[in-house]
Design an enzyme around this catalytic site. Structure first.
Site, PDB file in Angstrom:
ATOM      1  N   LYS A  53       0.852  -1.189   0.000  1.00  0.00           N
ATOM      2  CA  LYS A  53       0.000   0.000   0.000  1.00  0.00           C
ATOM      3  C   LYS A  53       0.890   1.243   0.000  1.00  0.00           C
ATOM      4  CE  LYS A  53      -1.660   2.901   2.821  1.00  0.00           C
ATOM      5  NZ  LYS A  53      -1.597   4.144   2.037  1.00  0.00           N
ATOM      6  N   GLU A  59      11.123  16.260  14.226  1.00  0.00           N
ATOM      7  CA  GLU A  59      11.360  16.157  12.786  1.00  0.00           C
ATOM      8  C   GLU A  59      10.446  17.150  12.065  1.00  0.00           C
ATOM      9  OE1 GLU A  59       9.982  12.547  10.834  1.00  0.00           O
ATOM     10  OE2 GLU A  59      11.833  12.477   9.686  1.00  0.00           O
ATOM     11  N   CYS A 108      14.327  11.028   5.053  1.00  0.00           N
ATOM     12  CA  CYS A 108      14.361  10.539   6.432  1.00  0.00           C
ATOM     13  C   CYS A 108      15.710  10.810   7.073  1.00  0.00           C
ATOM     14  CB  CYS A 108      14.031   9.057   6.469  1.00  0.00           C
ATOM     15  SG  CYS A 108      15.084   8.072   5.419  1.00  0.00           S
ATOM     16  N   GLU A 114      10.729   1.487   9.805  1.00  0.00           N
ATOM     17  CA  GLU A 114      11.772   2.471   9.460  1.00  0.00           C
ATOM     18  C   GLU A 114      11.126   3.829   9.640  1.00  0.00           C
ATOM     19  OE1 GLU A 114      14.882   1.851   8.480  1.00  0.00           O
ATOM     20  OE2 GLU A 114      14.663  -0.318   8.394  1.00  0.00           O
TER      21      GLU A 114
END
Ligand code: NAD
Length: 488
Positions: free
Chosen positions: A187, A392, A298, A263
């Protein structure tokens, strides 16, 4: 070769109606979601929004293909051939897929053309080659026994990926899962599905049997959640935010205890010591490390830690380089900072910058295009307790903090919940090794930032995740180690 003319011929091409692929067949869904291009805010297609029933159909197709052994029991050499052909087809269609992906997610084409289809093809080749080169072991038992360790495919693998590099990250998971004989349901993100749909179509053209690789599209709360809660998915591999990662662990606990590999995000320190041999190279790496793909990376080096004695000199260089960055149309081959993936993501970045007083950038630009762009921003004097130090942003925002000595550099580097990536610039080999040992993150770059290839693992420490993408270590996520014990 990629030229502006080729890109311009593709940029307005009508997008084929996106379909899910379940058991080898193209399928729509009862509901659709407009796909808004971040380049100019236009609607380029309508994405099928899978409901639980569609996800269950995809999982069931994967299960049946696995149980019949049409892929898992195929000779490894034959599996390898199909995967290699898949890589070839992706490479042959690379420019077209890259442009399609950029229209969907906003990454600069110069970067996407390498980091997306070409890197996905390279990853698929790496794991295709492993099909007939990774095998079981014989344990060093006493002579009256024999212990065989078989490596078996686990079954049905669910894959959920984000929007920043859908093909590259998708391949990191699909390739080892398929190479080891599993069947898969993927997905993609609702804001970056088009390139992955094309990639799955090409897998079928390459000869992958129906049902082995299925793609369902739609949002996280419905389609993603149905995959996570499925009683028939054995392993779930995920790249995305920590908030979603937590939900996946809960879904596993509340369903069949499927294995979950995460992750997640980062707030990676990029550390420059005053014994750095080449401040110009460091400044260039700092800029590339945070501003490529508009910071939606990331491992972005989003926290610059700079030794106080060189702070002024380094910041001069960094600000000059940042001013010169070409921000704008991601389909211009010379653009260095592209679009934010969606209007809501852009707004969340602007909100995080509110009141932070950047020394440069930080405003929305290019309004007239209708697209979602922010000028690269640098915020100095950021302290350990500040949100810009701890959280972040996933956007073009560099926070800068000065330090005095190696000990404080290590303390600051490790002072967040994350542990994904780091960079260290020093002329001292001993210091470089000390820093690699002291920093708690999955990768430490020395006198460079970014890079790395399929031979090395990529994984997060602390709240940046568990398990590994890339390298032969990634295969373990998709294998059961079964012992056969014989009394001789
Ligand atoms: P996200 O967590 O919002 O979404 C990622 C995927 O999860 C999407 O496909 C989404 O539809 C799905 N999802 C959302 N809610 C879900 C739910 N409740 N159940 C199941 N699926 C759900 O992340 P994003 O905003 O797309 O991506 C940005 C994040 O990804 C950042 O935190 C970034 O650091 C991280 N990321 C990590 C890596 C890495 O390798 N560690 C690589 C790229 C991005």
């Amino acid at each position: 070769m990629l030229t502006q003319e080729i890109i311009d011929n593709l940029r307005f091409k009508a997008v084929a109606t996106p379909s899910m692929i379940i058991d080898g067949k193209a399928c729509g869904a009862n509901e659709v979601l407009p796909i808004i291009s971040p380049l100019d805010g236009s609607t380029i297609a309508q994405l099928p929004m899978a409901q639980e029933i569609d996800v269950n159909a995809a999982v069931s197709a994967a299960r049946q293909s696995f149980d019949k052994g049409i892929w898992a029991d195929m000779a490894p050499k034959a599996r390898k051939k199909i995967l290699l052909q898949w890589a070839n087809l992706i490479e042959q269609n690379a420019i077209e897929i890259a442009v399609l992906g950029v229209r969907d997610n906003g990454t600069e084409i110069a970067m996407a053309s390498k980091a997306e289809p070409l890197s996905a093809a390279e990853t698929i080749r790496f794991y295709a080659e492993a099909c007939d080169k990774v095998y079981g072991e014989i344990a060093p038992t006493a002579p009256d026994s024999l212990g065989l360790i078989h490596k078996e495919a686990i079954g049905v693998v669910g894959v959920i990926v984000p929007w920043n590099f859908p093909m590259m990250i998708g391949a990191w998971k699909l390739a080892p899962a398929l190479a080891t004989g599993n069947s898969v349901v993927i997905k993609p993100s609702e804001t970056a599905s088009l390139s992955l749909i094309r990639m799955v179509e090409l897998a079928h053209e390459a000869g992958l049997p129906d049902g082995v690789l299925n793609i369902v599209t739609g949002d996280g709360n419905t389609a993603g959640s149905a995959l996570a809660r499925s009683m028939d998915v054995d392993v779930l591999v995920f790249t995305g935010s920590g908030a979603t990662g937590r939900k996946l662990l809960e879904a596993s606990a509340q369903s069949n205890l499927k294995r979950v590999y995460l992750e997640l995000g980062g707030k990676s320190p990029h550390i420059i010591f005053d014994d750095c041999d080449d401040l110009d190279a460091a400044a260039t790496a700092v800029i590339g490390g945070i501003f490529r793909n508009a910071g939606q990376v990331c491992i972005a080096g989003s926290r610059l830690l700079v030794q106080r004695s060189i702070h002024a000199a380094l910041m001069d260089k960094i600000i000059t380089l940042t001013r010169a960055l070409r921000v704008g149309d991601p389909l211009n081959i010379n653009t260095q900072v592209g679009a934010l993936n969606s209007e809501s993501h852009m707004d969340s970045i602007l909100k995080m910058l509110d009141g932070s007083n950047p020394v440069i950038g930080g405003k929305r630009v290019l309004h007239d295009t209708g697209g979602f762009y922010i000028e690269p921003a640098i915020v100095t004097d950021v302290e350990q307790g500040d949100a810009l130090f701890q959280e972040e942003v996933f956007g073009p925002v560099l926070s800068v903090t000065a330090f005095d000595d190696e000990e404080s550099a290590v303390r600051l580097a490790n002072a967040t919940q994350f542990g994904l990536s780091a960079g260290v610039w020093t002329g001292s080999l001993s210091r470089a090794h000390r820093m690699v040992a002291a920093i708690k993150s999955g990768v430490v770059h020395v006198n460079t930032y970014g890079g790395a290839d399929n031979t090395v693992p990529m994984g997060g420490f602390k709240q940046s995740g568990n398990g590994y993408d890339k390298s032969l270590y990634a295969l373990d996520k998709f294998i059961n180690h079964k012992t056969a014990w014989f009394k001789l």
